[in-house]
Write a protein that holds these residues in place. Structure first.
Motif, mmCIF file in Angstrom:
data_model
loop_
_atom_site.group_PDB
_atom_site.id
_atom_site.type_symbol
_atom_site.label_atom_id
_atom_site.label_comp_id
_atom_site.label_asym_id
_atom_site.label_seq_id
_atom_site.Cartn_x
_atom_site.Cartn_y
_atom_site.Cartn_z
ATOM 1 N N VAL A 180 36.831 37.486 40.651
ATOM 2 C CA VAL A 180 38.016 38.077 40.019
ATOM 3 C C VAL A 180 38.449 39.314 40.803
ATOM 4 N N ARG A 181 37.454 40.114 41.276
ATOM 5 C CA ARG A 181 37.805 41.306 42.037
ATOM 6 C C ARG A 181 38.540 40.910 43.328
ATOM 7 N N VAL A 182 38.005 39.901 44.025
ATOM 8 C CA VAL A 182 38.672 39.448 45.257
ATOM 9 C C VAL A 182 40.067 38.918 44.925
ATOM 10 N N GLY A 183 40.177 38.239 43.775
ATOM 11 C CA GLY A 183 41.491 37.775 43.348
ATOM 12 C C GLY A 183 42.464 38.927 43.200
ATOM 13 N N CYS A 184 42.004 40.024 42.561
ATOM 14 C CA CYS A 184 42.858 41.217 42.415
ATOM 15 C C CYS A 184 43.249 41.762 43.787
ATOM 16 N N LEU A 185 42.229 41.933 44.649
ATOM 17 C CA LEU A 185 42.469 42.526 45.968
ATOM 18 C C LEU A 185 43.460 41.694 46.774
ATOM 19 N N ALA A 186 43.378 40.358 46.631
ATOM 20 C CA ALA A 186 44.262 39.486 47.403
ATOM 21 C C ALA A 186 45.668 39.495 46.807
ATOM 22 N N CYS A 187 45.755 39.378 45.479
ATOM 23 C CA CYS A 187 47.069 39.195 44.857
ATOM 24 C C CYS A 187 47.907 40.462 44.876
ATOM 25 N N TRP B 249 52.513 29.519 45.209
ATOM 26 C CA TRP B 249 51.449 28.545 45.388
ATOM 27 C C TRP B 249 50.924 28.612 46.825
ATOM 28 N N PHE B 250 51.833 28.724 47.809
ATOM 29 C CA PHE B 250 51.410 28.830 49.207
ATOM 30 C C PHE B 250 50.426 29.988 49.376
ATOM 31 N N ALA B 251 50.754 31.141 48.760
ATOM 32 C CA ALA B 251 49.903 32.312 48.894
ATOM 33 C C ALA B 251 48.606 32.138 48.119
ATOM 34 N N LEU B 252 48.715 31.559 46.918
ATOM 35 C CA LEU B 252 47.544 31.481 46.051
ATOM 36 C C LEU B 252 46.504 30.467 46.527
ATOM 37 N N ARG B 253 46.956 29.449 47.288
ATOM 38 C CA ARG B 253 46.010 28.463 47.807
ATOM 39 C C ARG B 253 44.810 29.128 48.455
ATOM 40 N N PHE B 254 45.095 30.129 49.296
ATOM 41 C CA PHE B 254 44.026 30.799 50.036
ATOM 42 C C PHE B 254 43.101 31.546 49.082
ATOM 43 N N VAL B 255 43.723 32.274 48.131
ATOM 44 C CA VAL B 255 42.933 33.090 47.212
ATOM 45 C C VAL B 255 42.016 32.209 46.377
#
Lengths: 284, 267, 187
Positions: free
Chosen positions: B119-126, B70-76
């Motif tokens: 969604v692409r940025v989500g992939c790149l971040a995750c 969750w800490f990481a995903l907040r930013f994404v």
């Protein structure tokens, strides 16, 4: 002398059933209850990680209890900001380098009193007094972090004294000081204590405790395991030993000599010498 | 508070025994690069969503704790929401028009383009989290040195990662010390708060530069630089499962590229 | 002469002497990068003075550049800021940050040093470095990451504020430390 509690005035600082855990789950304190009375000279001792610094930070609001209450001057500290609490409880950090940032010693010592809103003249007066108490008046224009460790330590203590708090908590103030510097620091603290300030000394040096403090609080694994007068604490060294604390040489020697009639209830070298002289009837 | 401990230091890595933890860090670095390239090459929102789902499955297999994730995903999530909201406002092209607010036209294709980009940025971040959740900093630096980073630069990187938590703790302790002297760090105008920040930075920097001095003496006294062909005691070795993982990673990039650019499937 | 050479057999002497940068530089760059990352993270967290709206990492990028030159500014600014991105969970930005903040530190260091650290050179260096950083982020977000013109534009005012505050703090820090602790900046 340990001042007696009077009806009209409660403890100046107190903890009631305080538990404290850090965010990472480390449990630092378990159900700690203690009273600090105005004018006391207390030593807070115990092994590393036993919770001494946590108690100090709880008293001035830097940490907030997970359970229980911290009372400062009878009021619940939970409702007060650190800035407000720092008027009553001053805390000199373990590492002096962590509280020095101004470009001169004079500015450094003025920083606290100015934050508390003292008028300029009053603030300068308090700062000057703190500087002379710590005998560092001559370093006024130097950059704090360029000084020797002993002097940095004294600047950090002076910067807390300058805020004129009623309770002074000092976290291992003698670390890195030579014997002479430490003795001088302790004399200054004793002087403040005579004026009515409450001193809480966190330390590993049992000799300083024996010679200067009236009351000892021994911490172990987050509990207060012993809370009594210094003389009583050192007369039964077993409890101290259990917490990994070793009494100073004079006291150990007195205990060894108790079979020969020397009273084990001595605290200082001077007292031991007197006892020995009394027993052997010779002047030392 | 998640992966932020009492010192305010942030480290996404947690120890574990999953296959993602055991794979050679170099394979994981290559995987991050290849999956990122794949995310750039895909332009169809469904295939990108599939890729995101695949990355989430890997994250699930990495067994990172919920608070850490969750800490990481907040930013994404913040990035993604901003993209979806802002894209149509600045892109009035296409029809049908869903809504008009004064000069702003919200069109269906623009919304879809926004969602695709999000969604692409989500992939790149995750995809980074797969690496960061499962690889210790030590392994990461060694892998980089093995992949061609100069040893001295790797050492500087290792030093900086080693001192990061120390400095985070120093900053926290200095903050406390300032507060104990009656300073209210988070009150007042932005300018005043920044001035307060200087009070934290000066002792941090001075003590940090002092440690740099001591550290350089320590490096000298331990014969740093005596041999250029210096190696680590525990050299990372490619094992069979690492090779297998690497071929899967390569296939993950090559197969969709083949379908899209050779067979013309609209991925 | 020959006997002298023979009298110094060194077991660690390498057939190929290492062409590493000096230990002082390794230590200094490592520490500066760590400081940059630590300050970026500390000022980005929600309970920091900036409440998480933006970070003050630029102050350390500018400090590294002004105090130690363009190479330190580029390496420590780039690597430290990118490491903070990765650790904070914004790894997608790490490559962009490496270039943007590295360039910012490089330009700020180059201009301020060629102007011999005079006030105008420092201000110009910070402005030019900051402009480069803002442009890099904008172009990268808009064209490379393809997040849309709107999102890319929304970052610009935040970055301008970061440069303004970070530059002021960074220049102030350099001045203060050079004045009070000159021995620390020799390197």
């Amino acid at each position: 002398m340990i001042p007696c509690p009077t009806a009209d005035e409660g403890p100046i600082a107190a903890m009631r059933n305080v538990d404290f855990s850090y965010d990472d789950g480390t449990e630092a304190l378990h159900s700690v209850t203690l009273d600090v009375w105005r004018g006391e000279h207390i030593a807070l001792v115990g092994g590393n990680g036993s919770g001494k610094t946590t108690i100090a930070k709880l008293l001035n609001g830097l940490l907030r209890p997970s359970r229980g209450h911290v009372l400062v001057k009878g009021n619940d500290a939970a409702k007060e900001s650190v800035a407000a609490l720092s008027r009553t409880v001053g805390y000199a950090f373990q590492n002096p380098d962590h509280q020095l940032f101004c470009s001169t010693v004079a500015e450094e010592v003025l920083f606290g009193p100015k934050n508390l809103g003292f008028a300029d003249a009053k603030a300068v007066e308090k700062a000057d007094r703190a500087l002379s108490l710590m005998s560092i008046g001559h370093l006024k224009d130097k950059a704090p972090l360029s000084l020797s460790l002993g002097d940095r330590r004294r600047v950090s203590v002076a910067s807390v004294i300058a805020m004129d708090p009623e309770v002074l908590v000092l976290d291992e103030p003698s670390t890195g000081l030579d014997a002479g510097e430490a003795a001088e620091l302790m004399r200054a603290l004793d002087g403040l204590n005579q004026e009515g300030k409450t001193i809480i000394l966190i330390t590993h040096e049992m000799r300083l405790v024996a010679e200067h403090s009236e009351r000892v609080l021994v911490m172990a694994h987050g509990h207060v395991v012993l809370d009594c007068r210094t003389r009583v604490a050192f007369s039964e060294p077993e409890a101290l030993h259990e917490s990994g604390l070793i009494p100073p040489a004079a006291i150990q020697l007195a205990h060894r000599l108790s079979d020969f009639g020397v009273s084990p209830e001595v605290l200082t070298v001077d007292e031991l010498a007197e006892e020995v002289a009394k027993v052997w009837g010779a002047r030392i | 508070m998640g992966c932020q401990n009492m010192t305010g230091f942030v480290d996404l890595y947690s120890e574990g025994g999953t296959f993602l933890h055991r794979i050679d860090a170099r394979v994981k670095i290559v995987a991050v690069l290849f999956l990122s390239v794949l995310a750039f090459l895909l332009s169809n929102v469904y295939s990108l969503t599939l890729l995101l789902a695949f990355i989430f499955i890997l994250l699930f297999l990495a067994r990172a704790s919920l608070s850490r994730t969750w800490f990481a995903l907040r930013f994404v999530i913040r990035f993604m929401v901003l993209i979806v909201v802002l894209w149509p406002i600045f892109d009035p092209s296409g029809t049908p028009v869903w809504a008009t607010f004064g000069p702003v036209k919200i069109t269906e294709p623009a919304v879809w383009r926004g969602v695709t980009s999000a969604v692409r940025v989500g992939c790149l971040a995750c995809v980074w989290y797969i690496l960061m959740f499962t690889t210790s900093q030590r392994d990461l630096v060694r892998a980089l040195v093995k992949m061609g980073l100069r040893f001295d630069f790797g050492l500087a990187l290792a030093i900086s990662l080693r001192f990061l938590p120390t400095f985070s703790a120093t900053i926290d302790s200095i903050k406390d010390a300032e507060r104990a002297r009656g300073m209210e760090l988070d009150k007042g105008s932005l300018l005043k708060r920044s001035r307060n920040y200087v009070a934290i930075l000066v002792p941090t920097i001075v003590s940090a530069l002092r440690s740099a001095d001591t550290l350089s003496l320590a490096l000298h006294s331990r014969a740093y630089g005596a041999r250029a062909d210096r190696t680590y005691l525990r050299e990372p070795k490619m094992r069979r499962q690492d090779a297998a993982a690497l071929s899967v990673v390569i296939a993950l990039l090559v197969v969709p590229v083949f379908f899209k650019f050779v067979l013309g499937v609209p991925l | 002469m020959e006997s002298q050479a023979e009298s110094e057999p060194s077991p660690v002497a390498s057939p190929e002497p290492a062409k590493f940068v000096s230990p002082k530089t390794v230590a200094l760059y490592g520490i500066l990068a760590a400081l940059t990352a630590a300050i970026t993270i500390a000022s980005y967290l929600p309970f920091s003075p900036t409440k998480g709206y933006f970070n003050l990492g630029d102050s350390m990028v500018f400090f590294s550049a002004l105090a130690f030159g363009c190479r330190a500014g580029a390496i420590c600014g780039g690597v430290g800021s990118a490491a903070a991105d990765v650790l904070l969970g914004a790894g997608v930005y790490a490559p962009v940050t490496l270039v943007a903040k590295g360039g910012e530190g490089f330009v700020a260091g180059l201009i301020s040093r060629s102007g011999r650290g005079k006030n105008w050179a420092v201000v110009l260096g910070i402005a030019a470095g900051g402009a480069l950083m803002i442009t890099t982020y904008f172009m990268a977000e808009w064209l490379f990451l393809d997040v849309g013109f709107g999102k890319a534009l929304a970052e610009v005012p935040i970055n301008v504020a970061q440069v303004a505050l970070g530059g002021t703090i960074g220049a102030g820090l350099t001045h203060l430390i050079r004045k009070s602790y000159p021995s620390l900046l020799k390197g």
